[in-house]
Design an enzyme around this catalytic site. Sequence first.
Site, PDB file in Angstrom:
ATOM      1  N   LEU C 232       0.815  -1.216   0.000  1.00 26.61           N
ATOM      2  CA  LEU C 232       0.000   0.000   0.000  1.00 26.61           C
ATOM      3  C   LEU C 232       0.853   1.273   0.000  1.00 26.61           C
ATOM      4  O   LEU C 232       1.725   1.438   0.844  1.00 26.61           O
ATOM      5  CB  LEU C 232      -0.918  -0.004   1.240  1.00 26.61           C
ATOM      6  CG  LEU C 232      -1.955   1.121   1.291  1.00 26.61           C
ATOM      7  CD1 LEU C 232      -3.015   0.939   0.224  1.00 26.61           C
ATOM      8  CD2 LEU C 232      -2.603   1.203   2.670  1.00 26.61           C
ATOM      9  N   ASP C 233       0.556   2.187  -0.933  1.00 31.40           N
ATOM     10  CA  ASP C 233       1.208   3.498  -1.005  1.00 31.40           C
ATOM     11  C   ASP C 233       2.725   3.388  -1.147  1.00 31.40           C
ATOM     12  O   ASP C 233       3.447   4.304  -0.742  1.00 31.40           O
ATOM     13  CB  ASP C 233       0.856   4.355   0.231  1.00 31.40           C
ATOM     14  CG  ASP C 233      -0.634   4.629   0.324  1.00 31.40           C
ATOM     15  OD1 ASP C 233      -1.295   4.635  -0.730  1.00 31.40           O
ATOM     16  OD2 ASP C 233      -1.132   4.814   1.438  1.00 31.40           O
ATOM     17  N   ALA C 234       3.208   2.305  -1.701  1.00 29.80           N
ATOM     18  CA  ALA C 234       4.654   2.104  -1.805  1.00 29.80           C
ATOM     19  C   ALA C 234       5.119   1.882  -3.238  1.00 29.80           C
ATOM     20  O   ALA C 234       6.282   1.564  -3.485  1.00 29.80           O
ATOM     21  CB  ALA C 234       5.084   0.932  -0.934  1.00 29.80           C
TER      22      ALA C 234
END
Lengths: 289, 289, 289, 289
Positions: C232-234
């Site tokens: 996530l969000d990476a």
Amino acid sequence: MTDSTKNAAILLIHCQDKPGIVMTVTEFIHHNGGNILYLDQHVDGGRGIFFMRIAWDLAKFAIQREKIAEYFETLVGSRYQMTSQLHFSDTKPRMAIFVSKMPHCFYDLLARYESGELNVDIPIVISNHDKLRKATERLGITFHCLPISKENKPQKEREQKTLLQKHGIDFIVLARYMQVLSDDFVSDYPQRIINIHHSFLPAFPGGRPYHNAYERGVKIIGATSHYVTAELDAGPIIEQDVVQVSHKDSIEDMIRIGRDLEKIVLARAVRHHVHHDLLVYENCTVVFE
Amino acid sequence: MTDSTKNAAILLIHCQDKPGIVMTVTEFIHHNGGNILYLDQHVDGGRGIFFMRIAWDLAKFAIQREKIAEYFETLVGSRYQMTSQLHFSDTKPRMAIFVSKMPHCFYDLLARYESGELNVDIPIVISNHDKLRKATERLGITFHCLPISKENKPQKEREQKTLLQKHGIDFIVLARYMQVLSDDFVSDYPQRIINIHHSFLPAFPGGRPYHNAYERGVKIIGATSHYVTAELDAGPIIEQDVVQVSHKDSIEDMIRIGRDLEKIVLARAVRHHVHHDLLVYENCTVVFE
Amino acid sequence: MTDSTKNAAILLIHCQDKPGIVMTVTEFIHHNGGNILYLDQHVDGGRGIFFMRIAWDLAKFAIQREKIAEYFETLVGSRYQMTSQLHFSDTKPRMAIFVSKMPHCFYDLLARYESGELNVDIPIVISNHDKLRKATERLGITFHCLPISKENKPQKEREQKTLLQKHGIDFIVLARYMQVLSDDFVSDYPQRIINIHHSFLPAFPGGRPYHNAYERGVKIIGATSHYVTAELDAGPIIEQDVVQVSHKDSIEDMIRIGRDLEKIVLARAVRHHVHHDLLVYENCTVVFE
Amino acid sequence: MTDSTKNAAILLIHCQDKPGIVMTVTEFIHHNGGNILYLDQHVDGGRGIFFMRIAWDLAKFAIQREKIAEYFETLVGSRYQMTSQLHFSDTKPRMAIFVSKMPHCFYDLLARYESGELNVDIPIVISNHDKLRKATERLGITFHCLPISKENKPQKEREQKTLLQKHGIDFIVLARYMQVLSDDFVSDYPQRIINIHHSFLPAFPGGRPYHNAYERGVKIIGATSHYVTAELDAGPIIEQDVVQVSHKDSIEDMIRIGRDLEKIVLARAVRHHVHHDLLVYENCTVVFE
């Protein structure tokens, strides 16, 4: 935002927000002959806290300097359970610089000092290396080299404190000082140690932010000046700024580009501290500009 | 900076700076049962002028809405020869959009309007082309196409004014409206016509700023929102922003990049106007934030 | 940076850096009658990787479109063990938008689409709410409401995939879509799902970045567009931008200010993707401009 | 962007755009044993001009250093009627600083010099005041005070030129040098005099840009570094940067804020010049990064 008057009082206040605070504070000053030079107030609606910075000319003020704090507390502060600080514009703070080998922030601070831009006295520079002795001493500043190792840290920090006391130091600037201060040391200088961290905190805390930024592939890098607290790189943020980078920039490029950010962001923070422009509340700063 | 209260008064003041103004104004509000929600003041030292924006909750205020202006003028304003404006937060301004063919600022304003971000009513859009009729009418807004030529300009401007009056318009937004308004028209809406200019004024006034920027080889382009005055592109600046460009950017690239700047900078200006955040003094704005 | 030619080939390459690559690639194009319209190359010294974007006019190119990839691989690519992608400027990508209730990025994308700024086809919008149906359908785009719960997620994601296949979708834009896609879904669209995250990543991942930013007291907020990966969000960052905030800004102010950032940063990422301006390598992007 | 190799050739080229240039240039280098370290090219579509910067390792290059220019011109340059410059990365340019009394840019350049950040030799500083003698001489640099008046200007400029020649100066940096150089002087150093102007040119040329910015009420101020040409403040722009200001900033604040901009923008320009990163064409710069 300038209060260049020689003889002004600067009051920083915070308390629970209630009706009538601005009126009461301005009455206190006005009715005692003070001419207000600067007033800024802010209510943090989320936290329900009132913040204020007010400065006034003391030329015709009825209350003597040394009595102002007491009178204000009695007549105004206690009524609103205010936390307040009183400063005088004609008092020059005494600043110490801690530095290691990287000179960019250090040179920048000294250049501002030499040109009269920074309204402080700098009696002392402390370093864990001898490299910047000459650049310090040529401005008539005392240089102390205290190499720190794991073993001698408590002893060296005691020596540092003795030097700081001897020179009457009000606050410390860590100009890329590559040592972590002990909690004990930090607790002796609450909101009086300013650090520059070479990233846009809270991204990339720790020792290798440019390497981490490169690996994460960010398109913007930053620098953050903050008060030092017990938790590393987690103290109240005073100033931040950023600059665009791209895939073309190597780690070395980021380090180079970052240097200019770091020195500007640190210098702005020092200026705010020296001008009594900022308040700390719940690990955040209120910076009046 | 938020004053989201349904029922608040907003007062904008300026006058010669004198001691006691903040105290006197806050006393007026506080003693009459008003709870101050926002206060910001600024003294322009160079010009010697005091500026203030103050907002307070009317829920328990002793003076009736329609009497506040009169009471304030009598009790406070006349004493300091203040120029003041009084607004109420529950009054929605009525805004007209003037547009030509370029739709980016227009679409952006309508999207903010449709999503409830913009606290205005938009009863009417006026254009010299028919292109944006459909996009207007699908939101239930009246669209008037008034093609303007050198010859018919006075006649068409009279028709525009009639429409504006009929719809009770408070202020006009020129969303890349490619016509120059006559002095006569402008003087009917002082500080009530907001324009977006596609350059960092005062650099590159006139009709081809991106071409001029390309030819001059600047490394940054900008956009400027300002109130329209008789002199072209010379009115009080409300907002400006910039973006980096390079030799790689053609004029077409600059036009494309600039569109995003223009819409943001225009929207910010409209927001300031609608929230009564700004004052004009000597062709400059004071924007309280 | 513009390659507006109707009929151009765009080649994106990366491989281990070796002498002679630029020469070999340009010889391949030049000797076969291609006129180079754009060439940018970058060597990542740290990683030892060569990256290149090259575009050429196909008007007089000796090799047929459908044979170019094969010829290039045989004559050039295999020699340097290149990873390459070939695109044609006259092929319009087909884009799907996933959206929830927050409309700012969505309206902004549609406005760019309607005004012809975005060189894509948008056959379909998928949402977990019905709110934006009307705004979608008035542009002739199919709207599908697929409300997702913990229980029905695998089922609904299958329905989404069926719709995407049916409409021949090339890539997906998450315009503030408040659902986390399953790893399974993500792995079907590698480097083909673009998300906008409302913080300056890696600071403040997760669902409440503005709240976190307010609590940390940062002086700058940001937005980040990135390709979606399993973590996530990476995923690889495509674009980031920031804006200054201060203690005066409440969480609501940050959310409002952030909206304008988010839409610009997302639109820039979509543009880069559509123009085949970017390469992904080791979770970083190389963005040719 | 780094070419840190000790022994590299740097070639800057521009000519009418034609097919095959990149191929021909890279063949010249590659076939003679040069390993390309950096290549960037740009075609200005509007002007129809091809620009290139290419750097290669000389370790195994077949052509001797002093013959490269001749061979390149004969074999490649003349074919495309190129204008080209050849530089070597191991040659340190010799830079002179001209300064008056304001020290911020001066101190900043010297700090970069002292810390090894600036890859130049600085044999001489010339000033119309004696104020910065000590700060110059403590770094072992020769300081010459040449007070200039209307009457003695031709004589003093002759003395300056003699000093510059004696010290083998390659280029001059005007670090807030408050004198206008004569056309005659300027024409002796084409694209070899770098000035810092304290505004966002072309806004506010001339001697009082901060005063003019304050009066115009701009919301952003800037700084511009450019090559000096006969027309005042109108030479090719190398770097620009800006910073936000507000109505709260007095002229003194702008001057203070601007100082940090000026020194950064000047240092970036000097770096580009020293690294041979830039080309001038039709009063614009192409800056390879």
